[in-house]
Design a protein around this motif. Sequence first.
Motif: not given
Length: 398
Positions: A52-74
Amino acid sequence: MPGCATAALAGEDTPRASFGGFGTVGVVHSSDEQSDFTANGLNPGDAGYSRRWGAAVDSRVGVQLGVNMDSKWSAVLQLVSERTLQNSYAPVVEWANIQYQATPDLSLRVGRIALPLFLTGDYRKAGYALPWVRPPVELYGAIPISNSDGVDASYRWQSGDINHVTQVSFGRADMPLTPGARAQARGLAGVSNTTTAGALTVRASVLTAELSVGLARDLFDGLRQFGAQGNALADEYELAAKRAVVYSLGFNYDPGHWFAMGEIGRINANSFLGDKTAAYLGAGYRIGDVTPYVVYSASRANMETATAGLDLSAMPPQQAAVGAQLNAGLNQLLATIPRQHSISAGVRWDLCPNYALKLQYDRITPHQGSNGTFINVQPGFRSGQPITVLSAVLDFVF
């Protein structure tokens, strides 16, 4: 990704790292007890027939790691955990790429990259960045693939006071559907252009790939046992190394207190997935921390969604009975090509920084003879009848 928190800061010449994430906790109710509502074909859905009520349609979790090595590389790595067709919540790699800023205007990336498709294609899974509970299922549910493994190039340029970003990409995608079936997109090539002029953003995209989806193999193998006419039907509808093409055009006008946005797309898979056009138009008005909104969306087929199938008239009774079952199975498959329209109304409340509560009402009407975007359809399902879907989600970023 909106809301990423900086984990480490340093000077311009030293590496810098950032870490953040997003998530959605939600529940959905569908008034139809003979089908399940889902937001896209890669989520099995569980609201309606299953629960009757579902929790799986929209529920999610995400994580993100970003690294800027210098002005050119990331580099960036994003993991997302949500329910899959294997009923698993194991995290999957959504993005994993390295970027080289060749010039101030030209950037190159290699790895797993978001597809350059649709207005919200870069953040469609981060619900907090969306005005609604979810992107309109008629359009976004038609292309559940959200990334590809390959390379892309983005170039920024101007024409007077108008800014443009042109993106070209090439890659492939491969994902499991069921324990015995996969979806594969080879030679996946796309180009998009995003134009910004003041409060107006316009994005146009085209995407093509050689697509194979290993579903309904028993049906098509059975059809091929009926000689030339069976082979012709299997060749027409089976999705094996077929050239698929997607065109899309969308706009977003957001001067601040209100917004209006809409998109239209045509998706032609030259198979049982169909040739269809989907579109939506929506608007909202911001009153302090509260934003009511409305959306109208629709999907229609550009082909016949029923077939006479095998000619059974000259067949012996036992062979004709098998042929009739194959014809019925093929028409059940074609009934999954979405033909429907929906009216949605909702409200977003930004109750505190980085948290948004959303309530949404959808009145979805699958057209006669179509399952619309509903799945797990049972024998008692009645098309042509409006279905009410109620959703409540809490979106957050950190």
